[in-house]
Write an enzyme that holds these catalytic residues in place. Sequence first.
Site, PDB file in Angstrom:
ATOM      1  CE1 TYR A  31      34.574   0.132  44.742  1.00 50.71           C
ATOM      2  CE2 TYR A  31      35.847  -1.586  45.885  1.00 50.71           C
ATOM      3  CZ  TYR A  31      35.660  -0.150  45.844  1.00 50.71           C
ATOM      4  OH  TYR A  31      36.231   0.674  46.653  1.00 50.71           O
ATOM      5  CD  GLU A  53      35.717   2.883  52.429  1.00 44.01           C
ATOM      6  OE1 GLU A  53      36.148   2.287  53.320  1.00 44.01           O
ATOM      7  OE2 GLU A  53      36.533   2.579  51.096  1.00 44.01           O
ATOM      8  CD1 TRP A  61      34.485  -3.049  49.194  1.00 46.10           C
ATOM      9  CD2 TRP A  61      33.767  -1.258  50.330  1.00 46.10           C
ATOM     10  NE1 TRP A  61      34.038  -2.006  48.242  1.00 46.10           N
ATOM     11  CE2 TRP A  61      33.304  -0.929  48.960  1.00 46.10           C
ATOM     12  CE3 TRP A  61      33.319  -0.503  51.450  1.00 46.10           C
ATOM     13  CZ2 TRP A  61      32.770   0.244  48.638  1.00 46.10           C
ATOM     14  CZ3 TRP A  61      32.693   0.692  50.922  1.00 46.10           C
ATOM     15  CH2 TRP A  61      32.199   0.762  49.680  1.00 46.10           C
TER      16      TRP A  61
END
Length: 202
Positions: A31, A53, A61
């Site tokens: 990522y 988000e 995250w």
Amino acid sequence: MSEQDNHIMQWADGRVRCRWCNPQNPLYIAYHDAEWGVPCHDDQRLFEMLVLEGFQAGLSWECVLNKREGFRQAFDGFDPLVIARYPDEKLEALRHDSRIIRNKLKIRAARTNARVFLAIQAEWGCFDAYLWHWTQGKVICEQGCTRSLLSDQISADLKKRGMTFVGTTIIYAYLQAMGVICSHDEGCWKQVQHAEDRPVCP
């Protein structure tokens, strides 16, 4: 490798990365290397990340990223047209879906925000045009922030339009993820690689 040191030493593959990237998680490394901070102009992905988000609020995250494939399956590939039409029964079913983060308010926000997202697309032609007009299409480079005047403005506008889970901190993280704000650490191979593509660096 300590969190403080992992951005100044070379990793196993010889690259230097941002200090927040977990060297033990291949998903996180991929990522960081391929997605985070890369300017995005694809409405489908812009919507997906906006939803994710929102689900991150109060969590890490990495927690959301580890469940991203499950989210994609549960939320019909993050198609805003489909999600905007979810009946209440679908939202209730998602509350019991172990593939995702089962937060009632965040699940409901996905439908609400899909409807607003579609309205913005109708007004601007695409969400991409709306998002990038805030910086006149330019990338802003800054490190060490969790909010800014830009995220304050976009957050306020999205809230005015009816979106939820779009507070300024969430939106700032979103802007970083989508490449509107470039926040790779000094010395990170991505920060060095894209230095010439960042016209608003301070």
